[in-house]
Design a protein around this motif. Structure first.
Motif, PDB file in Angstrom:
ATOM      1  N   GLU A   1      -0.634  -8.976  -9.119  1.00  0.00           N
ATOM      2  CA  GLU A   1      -1.987  -8.554  -9.052  1.00  0.00           C
ATOM      3  C   GLU A   1      -2.571  -9.204  -7.673  1.00  0.00           C
ATOM      4  N   ASP A   2      -2.085 -10.424  -7.261  1.00  0.00           N
ATOM      5  CA  ASP A   2      -2.498 -10.951  -5.866  1.00  0.00           C
ATOM      6  C   ASP A   2      -2.000  -9.862  -5.067  1.00  0.00           C
ATOM      7  N   LEU A   3      -0.786  -9.535  -4.832  1.00  0.00           N
ATOM      8  CA  LEU A   3      -0.254  -8.651  -3.835  1.00  0.00           C
ATOM      9  C   LEU A   3      -1.034  -7.650  -3.742  1.00  0.00           C
ATOM     10  N   PHE A   4      -1.403  -6.800  -4.739  1.00  0.00           N
ATOM     11  CA  PHE A   4      -1.943  -5.393  -4.933  1.00  0.00           C
ATOM     12  C   PHE A   4      -3.403  -5.441  -4.389  1.00  0.00           C
ATOM     13  N   THR A   5      -4.191  -6.368  -4.803  1.00  0.00           N
ATOM     14  CA  THR A   5      -5.438  -6.555  -4.584  1.00  0.00           C
ATOM     15  C   THR A   5      -5.597  -6.968  -3.037  1.00  0.00           C
ATOM     16  N   ALA A   6      -4.812  -7.967  -2.496  1.00  0.00           N
ATOM     17  CA  ALA A   6      -4.785  -8.279  -1.295  1.00  0.00           C
ATOM     18  C   ALA A   6      -4.621  -7.076  -0.422  1.00  0.00           C
ATOM     19  N   ALA A   7      -3.420  -6.271  -0.641  1.00  0.00           N
ATOM     20  CA  ALA A   7      -2.966  -5.168  -0.184  1.00  0.00           C
ATOM     21  C   ALA A   7      -4.228  -4.274   0.299  1.00  0.00           C
ATOM     22  N   VAL A   8      -4.774  -3.636  -0.646  1.00  0.00           N
ATOM     23  CA  VAL A   8      -5.814  -2.752  -0.596  1.00  0.00           C
ATOM     24  C   VAL A   8      -7.096  -3.257   0.227  1.00  0.00           C
ATOM     25  N   GLU A   9      -7.377  -4.689   0.064  1.00  0.00           N
ATOM     26  CA  GLU A   9      -8.284  -5.158   0.902  1.00  0.00           C
ATOM     27  C   GLU A   9      -8.121  -5.258   2.180  1.00  0.00           C
ATOM     28  N   TYR A  10      -6.901  -5.684   2.325  1.00  0.00           N
ATOM     29  CA  TYR A  10      -6.268  -5.762   3.699  1.00  0.00           C
ATOM     30  C   TYR A  10      -6.499  -4.313   4.553  1.00  0.00           C
ATOM     31  N   VAL A  11      -5.898  -3.262   4.007  1.00  0.00           N
ATOM     32  CA  VAL A  11      -5.976  -1.928   4.674  1.00  0.00           C
ATOM     33  C   VAL A  11      -7.439  -1.414   4.859  1.00  0.00           C
ATOM     34  N   ALA A  12      -8.298  -1.901   3.902  1.00  0.00           N
ATOM     35  CA  ALA A  12      -9.572  -1.481   3.921  1.00  0.00           C
ATOM     36  C   ALA A  12     -10.168  -2.086   5.225  1.00  0.00           C
TER      37      ALA A  12
ATOM     38  N   VAL B   1       0.789  -1.157  -0.109  1.00  0.00           N
ATOM     39  CA  VAL B   1       0.004   0.053  -0.069  1.00  0.00           C
ATOM     40  C   VAL B   1       0.756   1.337  -0.031  1.00  0.00           C
ATOM     41  N   THR B   2       1.841   1.267   0.854  1.00  0.00           N
ATOM     42  CA  THR B   2       3.039   2.308   0.855  1.00  0.00           C
ATOM     43  C   THR B   2       3.435   2.690  -0.451  1.00  0.00           C
ATOM     44  N   CYS B   3       4.029   1.513  -1.008  1.00  0.00           N
ATOM     45  CA  CYS B   3       4.824   1.846  -2.306  1.00  0.00           C
ATOM     46  C   CYS B   3       3.780   2.251  -3.462  1.00  0.00           C
ATOM     47  N   LEU B   4       2.323   1.575  -3.571  1.00  0.00           N
ATOM     48  CA  LEU B   4       1.711   2.090  -4.597  1.00  0.00           C
ATOM     49  C   LEU B   4       1.229   3.466  -4.590  1.00  0.00           C
ATOM     50  N   ALA B   5       1.069   3.911  -3.011  1.00  0.00           N
ATOM     51  CA  ALA B   5       0.569   5.427  -2.793  1.00  0.00           C
ATOM     52  C   ALA B   5       1.677   6.362  -3.102  1.00  0.00           C
ATOM     53  N   GLU B   6       2.963   5.960  -2.997  1.00  0.00           N
ATOM     54  CA  GLU B   6       4.168   6.947  -3.189  1.00  0.00           C
ATOM     55  C   GLU B   6       4.728   6.673  -4.493  1.00  0.00           C
TER      56      GLU B   6
END
Length: 198
Positions: free
Chosen positions: A60-71, A25-30
């Motif tokens: 795709e697994d990593l980033f969709t899981a990351a956004v879901e986790y933080v949500a 999430v941090t990397c995607l945001a930054e």
């Protein structure tokens, strides 16, 4: 003997997975989608690329899981919040959902999903679920009665407005204008929800 060692190993695995999700999430945001590879996330999390791929076989697994986790983390925090004393406090809470790093990361994921066919359906399904949960939380924060005609649309309007404020905040610090808009929306909501102005 194996049963005794499984606990610490599973704990380490959970910690590694959580670090990867938070780093994604941090990397995607930054760095956005193009700058957020599995390797970049693994380095940020302090784990090997192999460990990252063990937990998340594809990007795709990593980033969709990351956004879901933080949500889900955000939802848990919101569920535990006391009911806001005023409509304005509720509006500020909702707007806060759209002005932090999760929204910035989610936006990068949405943009990527519009160009990546394998990502599109996953992000669409994830966003639909997050959207329903956010709407439900907004209804609870406002103490709104959706059986009253127009209230559901009013709450959805609040969420759409909050998303717009989040987009405006991506480019510049929009806090001064945002404060005025929040105050006006709170007043409009008090009227729409038939309450004395707070």
């Amino acid at each position: 003997m194996g049963a005794l060692t499984d606990g610490p190993k599973q704990d380490r695995s959970r910690v590694t997975r959580r670090r990867l999700l938070e780093s994604a999430v941090t990397c995607l945001a930054e760095h956005g989608w193009s700058g957020s590879t599995v390797t970049v996330v693994a380095e940020h999390a302090g784990v090997s690329r192999g460990a990252a791929q063990h937990h998340f076989p594809t990007r795709e697994d990593l980033f969709t899981a990351a956004v879901e986790y933080v949500a889900e983390e955000r939802s848990a925090i919101l569920r535990d919040l006391p009911s806001p004393a005023t409509t304005r406090a509720a509006v500020e809470t909702v707007v806060g959902l759209y002005t932090g790093p999760l929204f910035r990361a989610a936006l990068q994921l949405w943009v990527a999903a519009s160009n990546e066919p394998q990502l599109g359906p996953r992000v669409t399904a994830l966003e639909a679920r997050i959207g329903r949960e956010t709407h439900r939380m907004a209804v609870e924060l406002l103490g709104a009665d959706e059986s009253v005609p127009g209230v559901r649309e009013t709450v959805q309007g609040l969420l759409d407005m909050a998303r717009g404020l989040g987009l405006a905040n991506l480019l510049t610090d929009d806090s001064a204008r945002r404060a005025r808009v929040v105050a006006q929306w709170a007043a409009l909501l008090d009227t729409a929800l038939s309450r004395p102005v707070s």
